[in-house]
Design an enzyme around this catalytic site. Structure first.
Site, PDB file in Angstrom:
ATOM      1  N   ASP A 195       0.833  -1.214   0.000  1.00  0.00           N
ATOM      2  CA  ASP A 195       0.000   0.000   0.000  1.00  0.00           C
ATOM      3  C   ASP A 195       0.862   1.256   0.000  1.00  0.00           C
ATOM      4  O   ASP A 195       0.417   2.326  -0.390  1.00  0.00           O
ATOM      5  CB  ASP A 195      -0.958   0.006   1.207  1.00  0.00           C
ATOM      6  CG  ASP A 195      -0.255  -0.131   2.552  1.00  0.00           C
ATOM      7  OD1 ASP A 195       0.983  -0.277   2.589  1.00  0.00           O
ATOM      8  OD2 ASP A 195      -0.968  -0.087   3.585  1.00  0.00           O
ATOM      9  N   GLU A 196       2.135   1.118   0.441  1.00  0.00           N
ATOM     10  CA  GLU A 196       2.991   2.307   0.565  1.00  0.00           C
ATOM     11  C   GLU A 196       3.283   2.977  -0.770  1.00  0.00           C
ATOM     12  O   GLU A 196       3.669   4.141  -0.807  1.00  0.00           O
ATOM     13  CB  GLU A 196       4.303   1.949   1.269  1.00  0.00           C
ATOM     14  CG  GLU A 196       4.086   1.456   2.675  1.00  0.00           C
ATOM     15  CD  GLU A 196       5.272   1.725   3.597  1.00  0.00           C
ATOM     16  OE1 GLU A 196       6.076   2.619   3.292  1.00  0.00           O
ATOM     17  OE2 GLU A 196       5.362   1.032   4.614  1.00  0.00           O
ATOM     18  N   TYR A 227      11.945   3.075   0.439  1.00  0.00           N
ATOM     19  CA  TYR A 227      11.392   1.713   0.273  1.00  0.00           C
ATOM     20  C   TYR A 227      10.212   1.748  -0.691  1.00  0.00           C
ATOM     21  O   TYR A 227      10.134   0.950  -1.639  1.00  0.00           O
ATOM     22  CB  TYR A 227      10.964   1.168   1.643  1.00  0.00           C
ATOM     23  CG  TYR A 227       9.988   0.017   1.592  1.00  0.00           C
ATOM     24  CD1 TYR A 227      10.383  -1.238   1.113  1.00  0.00           C
ATOM     25  CD2 TYR A 227       8.657   0.155   2.020  1.00  0.00           C
ATOM     26  CE1 TYR A 227       9.485  -2.312   1.068  1.00  0.00           C
ATOM     27  CE2 TYR A 227       7.761  -0.902   1.979  1.00  0.00           C
ATOM     28  CZ  TYR A 227       8.176  -2.126   1.500  1.00  0.00           C
ATOM     29  OH  TYR A 227       7.279  -3.180   1.452  1.00  0.00           O
TER      30      TYR A 227
HETATM   31  N1  NAD Z   1       5.201  -7.268   5.904  1.00  0.00           N
HETATM   32  C1  NAD Z   1       4.331  -6.410   5.449  1.00  0.00           C
HETATM   33  O1  NAD Z   1       3.618  -5.779   6.226  1.00  0.00           O
HETATM   34  C2  NAD Z   1       4.155  -6.196   3.969  1.00  0.00           C
HETATM   35  C3  NAD Z   1       3.068  -5.445   3.538  1.00  0.00           C
HETATM   36  C4  NAD Z   1       2.898  -5.240   2.161  1.00  0.00           C
HETATM   37  C5  NAD Z   1       3.799  -5.785   1.275  1.00  0.00           C
HETATM   38  N2  NAD Z   1       4.867  -6.514   1.714  1.00  0.00           N
HETATM   39  C6  NAD Z   1       5.779  -7.081   0.709  1.00  0.00           C
HETATM   40  O2  NAD Z   1       5.797  -8.488   0.904  1.00  0.00           O
HETATM   41  C7  NAD Z   1       7.098  -8.985   0.580  1.00  0.00           C
HETATM   42  C8  NAD Z   1       7.641  -9.780   1.747  1.00  0.00           C
HETATM   43  O3  NAD Z   1       7.711  -8.932   2.884  1.00  0.00           O
HETATM   44  P1  NAD Z   1       8.153  -9.503   4.307  1.00  0.00           P
HETATM   45  O4  NAD Z   1       7.601  -8.603   5.321  1.00  0.00           O
HETATM   46  O5  NAD Z   1       7.850 -10.934   4.352  1.00  0.00           O
HETATM   47  O6  NAD Z   1       9.737  -9.282   4.216  1.00  0.00           O
HETATM   48  P2  NAD Z   1      10.950  -9.933   5.007  1.00  0.00           P
HETATM   49  O7  NAD Z   1      11.943  -8.845   5.165  1.00  0.00           O
HETATM   50  O8  NAD Z   1      10.491 -10.670   6.222  1.00  0.00           O
HETATM   51  O9  NAD Z   1      11.509 -11.028   4.008  1.00  0.00           O
HETATM   52  C9  NAD Z   1      12.125 -10.683   2.801  1.00  0.00           C
HETATM   53  C10 NAD Z   1      12.801 -11.925   2.245  1.00  0.00           C
HETATM   54  O10 NAD Z   1      13.350 -11.590   0.961  1.00  0.00           O
HETATM   55  C11 NAD Z   1      14.664 -12.124   0.894  1.00  0.00           C
HETATM   56  N3  NAD Z   1      15.444 -11.323  -0.039  1.00  0.00           N
HETATM   57  C12 NAD Z   1      15.799 -10.015   0.069  1.00  0.00           C
HETATM   58  N4  NAD Z   1      16.514  -9.642  -1.002  1.00  0.00           N
HETATM   59  C13 NAD Z   1      16.624 -10.743  -1.801  1.00  0.00           C
HETATM   60  C14 NAD Z   1      17.254 -10.996  -3.050  1.00  0.00           C
HETATM   61  N5  NAD Z   1      17.920 -10.048  -3.681  1.00  0.00           N
HETATM   62  N6  NAD Z   1      17.161 -12.237  -3.575  1.00  0.00           N
HETATM   63  C15 NAD Z   1      16.485 -13.216  -2.940  1.00  0.00           C
HETATM   64  N7  NAD Z   1      15.874 -13.028  -1.750  1.00  0.00           N
HETATM   65  C16 NAD Z   1      15.953 -11.807  -1.190  1.00  0.00           C
HETATM   66  C17 NAD Z   1      15.204 -12.068   2.306  1.00  0.00           C
HETATM   67  O11 NAD Z   1      16.291 -12.962   2.494  1.00  0.00           O
HETATM   68  C18 NAD Z   1      13.950 -12.453   3.112  1.00  0.00           C
HETATM   69  O12 NAD Z   1      13.835 -13.845   3.248  1.00  0.00           O
HETATM   70  C19 NAD Z   1       7.957  -7.790   0.203  1.00  0.00           C
HETATM   71  O13 NAD Z   1       7.987  -7.686  -1.200  1.00  0.00           O
HETATM   72  C20 NAD Z   1       7.208  -6.625   0.829  1.00  0.00           C
HETATM   73  O14 NAD Z   1       7.448  -5.434   0.104  1.00  0.00           O
HETATM   74  C21 NAD Z   1       5.064  -6.732   3.049  1.00  0.00           C
END
Ligand code: NAD
Length: 358
Positions: free
Chosen positions: A164-165, A187
């Site tokens: 959503d950001e 981000y």
């Molecule tokens: N957590 C939230 O509230 C939220 C909300 C909306 C969207 N998202 C999106 O969901 C996705 C996952 O978020 P999350 O909170 O689980 O993140 P997280 O930080 O817990 O996990 C991210 C994962 O991506 C891996 N990663 C990072 N760079 C990488 C690369 N270059 N190659 C391979 N792996 C890589 C990391 O090792 C990690 O396992 C992201 O794309 C984030 O933008 C998260």
């Protein structure tokens, strides 16, 4: 191996998929997050990463490859995949960065679709220094989506998990899927770049990409640097809980398992290409959320400490999610139950554990 990725892999396996995971095993990843599954880990012998080179006073970041350990040749990787496909394993985890275009092309030949979650995700870190976000979000997404387009053309499905950001702060009402991208922190800018590439690939090549934008997720397995785990862990330890600014920023919360279910519902039943918002009715001011968690844990509100606000901190996000409701998705886990599960998860792991620094 991150937070939402591990929930999504579990959900996919529950629905009968065999999953090839690509994760760079950054600080945010935890192999234990996949411990409920029958998984094999493989590590490529050649790793790609960005190296700082100074040339005539300028800093440039070329992609370099260095030998590592694990499988040595393309044939070894193909053999690993072959063995995985003939096994009863749930997932094959390739420990590598999605920035590696050759690896991604090789893997695309074996999959019907992609769910792209790999990213750097902590806004505060992006404000300190966004290089890792540029690499993982922009180069990593480009390398993956371009490999998909070259190998699969208009076949298959590519689901990008955005956020959503990308829409920036929504002070009044709620934004639908046609709202313009207005990122307001590094981000969000990196995530918006993914969306711009995705839209350009849909338009230019007819690549079947669908974007899902969840609001704030919480639940077990989230990294301790994030807001909800930090509240819980600090409360367990009896140390101050930092809350940015006046604590009146508003966020909508969804439980991780619901997010994973929504991602897989869109993967299975959504249009490709399209955009779907994912949210809930649980909108709270940050301070209200902290107070709620403290009350559930029986802890004192005196732990709350207002600290200097994050620069450029968005006051509110809010999404209309009727389209996803139309696909039959809605959150199943209410805030009370989700927070209870989350508190129990961190309490089981951290209560009575000796501190590393005594
Ligand atoms: N957590 C939230 O509230 C939220 C909300 C909306 C969207 N998202 C999106 O969901 C996705 C996952 O978020 P999350 O909170 O689980 O993140 P997280 O930080 O817990 O996990 C991210 C994962 O991506 C891996 N990663 C990072 N760079 C990488 C690369 N270059 N190659 C391979 N792996 C890589 C990391 O090792 C990690 O396992 C992201 O794309 C984030 O933008 C998260």
């Amino acid at each position: 191996m991150g937070f939402l990725g591990s929930w999504t892999v579990e959900e996919a396996v529950r629905r009968g998929y065999r999953v090839i995971v690509v994760d760079a095993l950054t600080y945010a990843a935890n192999p234990d997050n996949l411990s409920t599954l029958n998984v094999r880990f493989v590590v490529p012998s050649v790793r790609h990463f960005w190296s700082l080179i100074r040339a005539e006073g300028e800093e440039v970041y070329p992609l370099v490859s260095v030998p590592s350990y694990g499988y040595d040749t393309v044939a070894d990787l193909e053999r690993e995949i072959e063995e995985f496909l003939n096994s009863d394993l749930d997932a094959l985890v390739v420990v590598a960065s999605v920035e590696d275009p050759d690896l991604m092309k090789r893997l695309m030949a074996h999959v019907e679709g992609v769910v792209h979650l790999a990213a750097e995700t902590h806004v505060d870190r992006s404000i300190e220094d966004a290089w890792d976000f540029v690499r993982s979000e922009i180069l990593g997404f480009y390398s993956t989506v371009d490999a998909f387009r070259r190998v699969k053309g208009r076949e298959g499905k590519f689901l990008l998990v955005s956020t959503d950001e990308v829409l920036g702060e929504i002070l009044e009402g709620a934004a639908d899927e046609s709202a313009p991208l207005m990122p307001r922190n590094p981000y969000a800018a990196a995530k918006s770049s993914q969306e711009h590439f995705a839209q350009s690939y849909i338009n230019t090549y007819g690549t079947p990409i669908t974007i899902v934008r969840p609001t704030n997720a919480y639940g077990p397995r989230q990294h301790s640097e994030k807001f909800v785990p930090k509240i819980i862990l600090n409360a367990i330890r009896g140390i101050p809980i930092p809350v940015y600014g006046d604590g009146r920023q508003r966020r909508v919360w969804i439980y991780a398992e619901d997010v994973a279910r929504g991602i897989m519902d869109v993967y299975e039943r959504g249009n490709f290409p399209d955009v779907y918002h994912m949210a809930s009715d649980d909108e709270l001011e940050n301070l209200q959320l902290v107070k709620k968690i403290l009350a559930m844990m029986g802890k004192d509100e005196s732990l709350i400490t207002l600290v200097e606000d994050r620069p450029g901190h968005d006051r509110r996000y809010s999404l209309k999610w009727d389209k996803l409701r139309g696909l039959g998705w809605s959150p199943k886990v209410n805030l009370e139950e989700g927070l209870r599960n989350t508190i129990n998860y961190y309490a089981e792991r951290y209560v009575n554990r000796p501190s590393v620094r005594r």
